[in-house]
Design a protein around this motif. Structure first.
Motif, PDB file in Angstrom:
ATOM      1  N   ILE A  25       1.055  -1.112  -0.089  1.00 28.65           N
ATOM      2  CA  ILE A  25       0.128   0.013  -0.054  1.00 28.65           C
ATOM      3  C   ILE A  25       0.875   1.227   0.069  1.00 28.65           C
ATOM      4  CG2 ILE A  25      -1.742   1.225   1.231  1.00 28.65           C
ATOM      5  CD1 ILE A  25      -2.713  -1.561   2.310  1.00 28.65           C
ATOM      6  N   ASP A  26       2.118   1.270   0.184  1.00 31.45           N
ATOM      7  CA  ASP A  26       2.909   2.110   0.108  1.00 31.45           C
ATOM      8  C   ASP A  26       3.299   2.912  -0.903  1.00 31.45           C
ATOM      9  OD1 ASP A  26       4.634   0.429  -1.174  1.00 31.45           O
ATOM     10  OD2 ASP A  26       6.250   0.671   0.434  1.00 31.45           O
ATOM     11  N   GLY A  27       2.421   2.811  -1.992  1.00 32.59           N
ATOM     12  CA  GLY A  27       2.550   3.589  -3.393  1.00 32.59           C
ATOM     13  C   GLY A  27       4.039   3.299  -4.214  1.00 32.59           C
ATOM     14  N   SER A  28       4.671   2.049  -3.691  1.00 32.73           N
ATOM     15  CA  SER A  28       5.934   2.119  -4.803  1.00 32.73           C
ATOM     16  C   SER A  28       5.841   1.819  -6.104  1.00 32.73           C
ATOM     17  CB  SER A  28       6.752   0.766  -3.976  1.00 32.73           C
ATOM     18  OG  SER A  28       6.076  -0.215  -3.945  1.00 32.73           O
ATOM     19  N   THR A  29       6.697   1.687  -6.884  1.00 34.04           N
ATOM     20  CA  THR A  29       6.561   1.662  -8.290  1.00 34.04           C
ATOM     21  C   THR A  29       6.113   0.436  -8.718  1.00 34.04           C
ATOM     22  OG1 THR A  29       8.804   0.999  -8.446  1.00 34.04           O
ATOM     23  CG2 THR A  29       8.483   3.357  -8.599  1.00 34.04           C
ATOM     24  N   GLY A  30       6.117  -0.626  -8.130  1.00 32.78           N
ATOM     25  CA  GLY A  30       5.467  -2.127  -8.750  1.00 32.78           C
ATOM     26  C   GLY A  30       6.791  -2.861  -8.579  1.00 32.78           C
ATOM     27  N   VAL A  31       6.544  -4.265  -9.108  1.00 33.13           N
ATOM     28  CA  VAL A  31       7.501  -5.534  -9.203  1.00 33.13           C
ATOM     29  C   VAL A  31       7.679  -5.777 -10.681  1.00 33.13           C
ATOM     30  CG1 VAL A  31       6.992  -5.911  -6.824  1.00 33.13           C
ATOM     31  CG2 VAL A  31       5.593  -6.822  -8.320  1.00 33.13           C
ATOM     32  N   ARG A  32       8.897  -6.482 -10.622  1.00 37.03           N
ATOM     33  CA  ARG A  32       9.129  -7.230 -11.886  1.00 37.03           C
ATOM     34  C   ARG A  32       9.203  -8.734 -11.577  1.00 37.03           C
ATOM     35  NH1 ARG A  32      10.034  -6.213 -17.574  1.00 37.03           N
ATOM     36  NH2 ARG A  32      11.855  -7.419 -18.162  1.00 37.03           N
ATOM     37  N   VAL A  33       8.547  -9.553 -12.175  1.00 40.42           N
ATOM     38  CA  VAL A  33       8.245 -10.829 -11.767  1.00 40.42           C
ATOM     39  C   VAL A  33       8.684 -11.678 -12.896  1.00 40.42           C
ATOM     40  CG1 VAL A  33       6.768 -12.848 -11.311  1.00 40.42           C
ATOM     41  CG2 VAL A  33       6.303 -10.413 -10.313  1.00 40.42           C
ATOM     42  N   LEU A  34       9.785 -12.926 -12.786  1.00 39.40           N
ATOM     43  CA  LEU A  34      10.267 -13.640 -13.628  1.00 39.40           C
ATOM     44  C   LEU A  34       9.802 -15.011 -13.426  1.00 39.40           C
ATOM     45  CD1 LEU A  34      14.011 -12.161 -13.904  1.00 39.40           C
ATOM     46  CD2 LEU A  34      12.042 -11.703 -15.348  1.00 39.40           C
TER      47      LEU A  34
END
Length: 109
Positions: A25-34
């Motif tokens: 919920i902290d509003g971070s940019t997102g994640v990259r999943v492989l």
């Protein structure tokens, strides 16, 4: 929906990379999943079985880099993530197993 891409390996398997919004919920940019799998459909099924139901791969705009392919091939689960870099200046974060992303914090008693 997610931006991402895939790369077919010489042995016929694929590595799929997806940029997803952050579950925090902290509003971070997102994640990259492989994801390392037999084909693209199985890769997406692996994520959907973990509860990420609205994940689709449309196009090949952000395929995995050679470094990302090496990282996921050397991980025993073949499913890893890290925060998506918001710019090219900050050093990349280390890769984490998918369990670390899905782990729920313990509620206080």
């Amino acid at each position: 929906m997610a931006a991402g891409g895939f790369c077919r390996l010489p042995n016929g398997m694929v590595v799929v990379a997806l940029n997803l919004p952050s579950p925090a919920i902290d509003g971070s940019t997102g994640v990259r999943v492989l994801i390392h799998a037999q084909n693209r459909a199985r890769a997406l099924t692996r994520l959907r079985n973990l509860g990420m139901r609205a994940v689709y791969l449309r196009g090949n705009a952000a395929p995995p880099t050679p470094d990302e392919i090496t990282a996921v091939l050397h991980h025993p689960d073949g499913l890893i993530w890290r925060t998506a870099p918001d710019n090219g200046v900050t050093p990349p974060e280390l890769w984490h197993p998918i369990r670390a992303l899905l782990r729920r914090p313990a509620s206080p008693v």
